[in-house]
Design a protein around this motif. Structure first.
Motif, PDB file in Angstrom:
ATOM      1  N   LEU A   1       0.724  -1.213  -0.091  1.00  0.00           N
ATOM      2  CA  LEU A   1       0.061  -0.041   0.039  1.00  0.00           C
ATOM      3  C   LEU A   1       0.876   1.259  -0.049  1.00  0.00           C
ATOM      4  CD1 LEU A   1      -2.981  -0.892   2.608  1.00  0.00           C
ATOM      5  CD2 LEU A   1      -2.854  -1.040   0.003  1.00  0.00           C
ATOM      6  N   SER A   2       0.315   2.175  -0.592  1.00  0.00           N
ATOM      7  CA  SER A   2       0.972   3.539  -0.715  1.00  0.00           C
ATOM      8  C   SER A   2       0.111   4.776  -0.160  1.00  0.00           C
ATOM      9  CB  SER A   2       1.617   3.948  -2.000  1.00  0.00           C
ATOM     10  OG  SER A   2       0.680   4.070  -2.685  1.00  0.00           O
ATOM     11  N   LYS A   3       0.756   5.579   0.569  1.00  0.00           N
ATOM     12  CA  LYS A   3      -0.280   6.680   1.109  1.00  0.00           C
ATOM     13  C   LYS A   3      -0.085   7.838  -0.192  1.00  0.00           C
ATOM     14  CE  LYS A   3       1.497   6.773   5.937  1.00  0.00           C
ATOM     15  NZ  LYS A   3       1.976   7.642   6.882  1.00  0.00           N
ATOM     16  N   VAL A   4       0.810   7.836  -0.847  1.00  0.00           N
ATOM     17  CA  VAL A   4       0.930   8.765  -2.049  1.00  0.00           C
ATOM     18  C   VAL A   4       0.501   8.000  -3.097  1.00  0.00           C
ATOM     19  CG1 VAL A   4       2.451   9.801  -3.686  1.00  0.00           C
ATOM     20  CG2 VAL A   4       3.184   9.493  -1.322  1.00  0.00           C
ATOM     21  N   ASP A   5      -0.532   8.874  -4.048  1.00  0.00           N
ATOM     22  CA  ASP A   5      -1.364   8.376  -4.852  1.00  0.00           C
ATOM     23  C   ASP A   5      -2.039   7.061  -4.651  1.00  0.00           C
ATOM     24  OD1 ASP A   5      -2.692   8.251  -7.524  1.00  0.00           O
ATOM     25  OD2 ASP A   5      -0.687   8.071  -8.636  1.00  0.00           O
ATOM     26  N   PRO A   6      -2.963   7.027  -3.650  1.00  0.00           N
ATOM     27  CA  PRO A   6      -3.336   6.094  -2.965  1.00  0.00           C
ATOM     28  C   PRO A   6      -4.430   5.247  -3.664  1.00  0.00           C
ATOM     29  CG  PRO A   6      -4.339   7.696  -2.116  1.00  0.00           C
ATOM     30  CD  PRO A   6      -3.182   8.459  -2.791  1.00  0.00           C
ATOM     31  N   TRP A   7      -4.834   5.710  -4.879  1.00  0.00           N
ATOM     32  CA  TRP A   7      -6.024   5.311  -5.717  1.00  0.00           C
ATOM     33  C   TRP A   7      -5.264   4.141  -6.410  1.00  0.00           C
ATOM     34  CZ3 TRP A   7     -10.220   7.208  -4.731  1.00  0.00           C
ATOM     35  CH2 TRP A   7     -10.615   8.656  -4.165  1.00  0.00           C
ATOM     36  N   VAL A   8      -4.003   4.111  -6.600  1.00  0.00           N
ATOM     37  CA  VAL A   8      -3.259   2.878  -7.572  1.00  0.00           C
ATOM     38  C   VAL A   8      -3.619   1.715  -6.619  1.00  0.00           C
ATOM     39  CG1 VAL A   8      -1.051   2.034  -8.167  1.00  0.00           C
ATOM     40  CG2 VAL A   8      -1.598   4.537  -8.395  1.00  0.00           C
ATOM     41  N   ASN A   9      -3.683   1.806  -5.215  1.00  0.00           N
ATOM     42  CA  ASN A   9      -4.038   0.831  -4.262  1.00  0.00           C
ATOM     43  C   ASN A   9      -5.269  -0.149  -4.730  1.00  0.00           C
ATOM     44  OD1 ASN A   9      -1.674   1.521  -2.570  1.00  0.00           O
ATOM     45  ND2 ASN A   9      -3.212   2.710  -1.332  1.00  0.00           N
ATOM     46  N   LEU A  10      -6.077   0.505  -5.375  1.00  0.00           N
ATOM     47  CA  LEU A  10      -7.284  -0.340  -5.815  1.00  0.00           C
ATOM     48  C   LEU A  10      -6.849  -1.303  -6.783  1.00  0.00           C
ATOM     49  CD1 LEU A  10      -9.712   2.827  -6.461  1.00  0.00           C
ATOM     50  CD2 LEU A  10     -10.060   1.079  -4.791  1.00  0.00           C
TER      51      LEU A  10
ATOM     52  N   VAL B   1       4.119   2.528  -8.701  1.00  0.00           N
ATOM     53  CA  VAL B   1       3.550   3.544  -9.464  1.00  0.00           C
ATOM     54  C   VAL B   1       3.031   4.730  -8.839  1.00  0.00           C
ATOM     55  CG1 VAL B   1       1.600   3.845 -11.137  1.00  0.00           C
ATOM     56  CG2 VAL B   1       2.957   1.996 -11.259  1.00  0.00           C
ATOM     57  N   GLY B   2       3.557   5.844  -8.892  1.00  0.00           N
ATOM     58  CA  GLY B   2       2.849   7.325  -8.310  1.00  0.00           C
ATOM     59  C   GLY B   2       3.563   7.373  -7.164  1.00  0.00           C
ATOM     60  N   VAL B   3       4.841   6.640  -6.908  1.00  0.00           N
ATOM     61  CA  VAL B   3       5.591   6.991  -5.571  1.00  0.00           C
ATOM     62  C   VAL B   3       7.084   7.277  -6.029  1.00  0.00           C
ATOM     63  CG1 VAL B   3       6.499   6.132  -3.426  1.00  0.00           C
ATOM     64  CG2 VAL B   3       4.076   5.715  -4.180  1.00  0.00           C
ATOM     65  N   ASN B   4       7.808   6.204  -6.728  1.00  0.00           N
ATOM     66  CA  ASN B   4       9.076   6.163  -7.111  1.00  0.00           C
ATOM     67  C   ASN B   4       9.275   6.462  -8.883  1.00  0.00           C
ATOM     68  OD1 ASN B   4       8.724   3.578  -7.985  1.00  0.00           O
ATOM     69  ND2 ASN B   4      10.543   2.805  -6.855  1.00  0.00           N
TER      70      ASN B   4
ATOM     71  N   LEU C   1       6.617  -0.932   1.468  1.00  0.00           N
ATOM     72  CA  LEU C   1       7.444  -0.766   0.300  1.00  0.00           C
ATOM     73  C   LEU C   1       7.749   0.796   0.353  1.00  0.00           C
ATOM     74  CD1 LEU C   1       9.820  -2.034  -1.726  1.00  0.00           C
ATOM     75  CD2 LEU C   1       8.012  -2.196  -3.101  1.00  0.00           C
ATOM     76  N   ALA C   2       6.688   1.404  -0.001  1.00  0.00           N
ATOM     77  CA  ALA C   2       6.726   2.948  -0.219  1.00  0.00           C
ATOM     78  C   ALA C   2       7.164   3.993   0.634  1.00  0.00           C
ATOM     79  CB  ALA C   2       5.165   3.361  -0.839  1.00  0.00           C
ATOM     80  N   GLU C   3       7.411   3.548   2.033  1.00  0.00           N
ATOM     81  CA  GLU C   3       7.707   4.405   2.958  1.00  0.00           C
ATOM     82  C   GLU C   3       8.804   5.319   2.831  1.00  0.00           C
ATOM     83  OE1 GLU C   3       7.025   2.179   6.512  1.00  0.00           O
ATOM     84  OE2 GLU C   3       8.786   0.993   6.076  1.00  0.00           O
ATOM     85  N   ARG C   4       9.825   4.777   2.411  1.00  0.00           N
ATOM     86  CA  ARG C   4      11.059   5.545   2.342  1.00  0.00           C
ATOM     87  C   ARG C   4      11.020   6.779   1.174  1.00  0.00           C
ATOM     88  NH1 ARG C   4      15.990   3.652   3.617  1.00  0.00           N
ATOM     89  NH2 ARG C   4      16.996   4.081   1.421  1.00  0.00           N
ATOM     90  N   PHE C   5      10.372   6.520   0.130  1.00  0.00           N
ATOM     91  CA  PHE C   5      10.081   7.651  -0.702  1.00  0.00           C
ATOM     92  C   PHE C   5       8.967   8.543  -0.458  1.00  0.00           C
ATOM     93  CE2 PHE C   5      12.542   4.743  -3.718  1.00  0.00           C
ATOM     94  CZ  PHE C   5      13.172   5.747  -4.547  1.00  0.00           C
TER      95      PHE C   5
END
Length: 385
Positions: free
Chosen positions: A23-32, A152-155, A238-242
């Motif tokens: 899951l990512s907080k950034v661009d969270p719609w990709v989580n769908l 996608v949407g993060v890095n 995985l996304a938390e560093r970026f």
């Protein structure tokens, strides 16, 4: 079966849950999309039941919309893809069956290695499990840092104009306290003897997952003897560093009212600089940085003068390997005479000239094999984020 269990005992009811790690907080719609792909894979793999995490679970207490979408995801896969109408949807696929066999054998070897260490509790006390998990996590973070693992949407493909999800005060996500996004894991719970039945009732009354977990744990009367002392395994994504890099850039925007910028010294006509300029722009956006993207300059001196006057702390030279030997020394010389403190990055990595370009004044290189996280962090530090 190997431990002496009957055929009935050897049967398993398999429940799957989509991954919090992805899951990512950034661009969270990709989580769908991530949740849908994972749910499809799980159903193809023969699970009996599945729990799809709401797309906003890393940001806040999921709302009615996100919970409804998460619930409907496997229902659509069943009702419209008819995946439940086939006994074994992946049956007969050689590559899947071969991978399944290979994975099963490796899992069995790993299970046996734990048993050789005296079982799961002793392995955890000794830190053997944690060591393996931490090594795997470190490797996956490294792949993401190098953008060999795309988020996608993060890095990659970051949308700097993306509107963030609001997390109302008191909202709580599925992370534990200390993870950085659970805001009320330490809230005082009502005086209640918690059981599975009362937990279900509490869920119906609006308790968040972390509060119910806390209540259940607090209500357990442990009779297992001495408490276990072992290294905890943190809940990771995985996304938390970026996301930490993007958060620093967002804080800059909040304070300054504008986004931190990097100047692009695009050289020559569009066909000469566009490919590397576009790559570098996407590369830098992984750290929340935007760019000044001028038309191509005709001379290195003109480009250096424009870079110095831009007000940016960092510039990126964008051109081709065959033109760099002529451009780079002249650009760096002209720039250092005006702005000796300005960081110079080069788009690309012409191996035969790297040392010469460093001597000329190039500080950092942006290219497909570069560690994106470290490179962007260095640029952020130069800007002052």
């Amino acid at each position: 079966k190997e431990c002496g269990g009957s055929e009935e005992a050897a049967k398993i009811r398999l429940h799957a849950r989509t991954s919090f790690w992805t899951l990512s907080k950034v661009d969270p719609w990709v989580n769908l999309l991530r949740g849908s792909a994972q749910a499809f894979s799980a159903i193809m793999g023969g699970v009996d039941s599945i729990d799809v995490l709401p797309f906003d679970a890393a940001v806040r207490m999921p709302d009615e919309f996100s919970r409804r979408i998460a619930r409907n995801c496997p229902l659509i896969l069943l009702g419209e893809c008819n995946l439940d109408k086939v006994v074994d949807p992946a049956g007969g696929s050689w590559y899947l069956e071969n991978l399944t066999d290979e994975t099963s054998r490796k899992i069995w070897e790993f299970f046996q290695s734990i048993e050789k260490e005296g079982g799961i509790v002793k392995a955890l006390k000794a830190g053997a499990i944690q060591k393996k998990v931490n090594a795997t996590a470190a490797k996956r973070y490294e792949l993401a840092d190098q953008r060999r693992q795309s988020i996608v949407g993060v890095n990659q493909y970051v949308n700097l104009a993306e509107k963030k999800l609001e997390a109302p005060e008191g909202s709580c996500c599925s992370a534990h306290k200390g993870h950085g996004c659970c805001k009320n894991a330490d809230i005082q719970l009502p005086e209640v003897e918690m059981s599975v039945d009362s937990a279900c009732k509490a869920a119906g009354e609006g308790f968040s997952t972390c509060l119910i977990n806390k209540a259940l744990v607090a209500g357990v009367d442990c009779k297992c003897g001495e408490p276990l002392e072992m290294e905890a395994l943190p809940k990771r994504r995985l996304a938390e560093r970026f996301e930490s890099l993007l958060a620093k850039a967002d804080a800059w925007v909040e304070e300054k009212g504008s986004r931190p910028m990097v100047f692009f010294a695009n050289m020559g006509p569009l066909r000469q600089h566009k490919a590397r300029a576009d790559f570098s722009r996407d590369f830098l956006r992984a750290g929340g940085l935007d760019v000044v993207y001028p038309s191509g300059f005709q001379t290195p001196e003109d480009a250096a003068r424009a870079a110095a006057e831009s007000g940016c702390a960092v510039c990126v030279i964008c051109s081709t390997d065959d033109t760099y030997p002529e451009i780079v020394p002249a650009f760096c010389k002209a720039l250092k005479e005006i702005r000796p403190d300005m960081m110079v990055a080069l788009a690309g990595y012409p191996a035969d000239h790297v040392e010469a370009f460093k001597e000329a004044g190039v500080d950092i290189f942006i290219h497909v094999k570069a560690n994106c996280y470290n490179t962007v962090e260095a640029i952020q530090n130069k800007i002052g984020l």
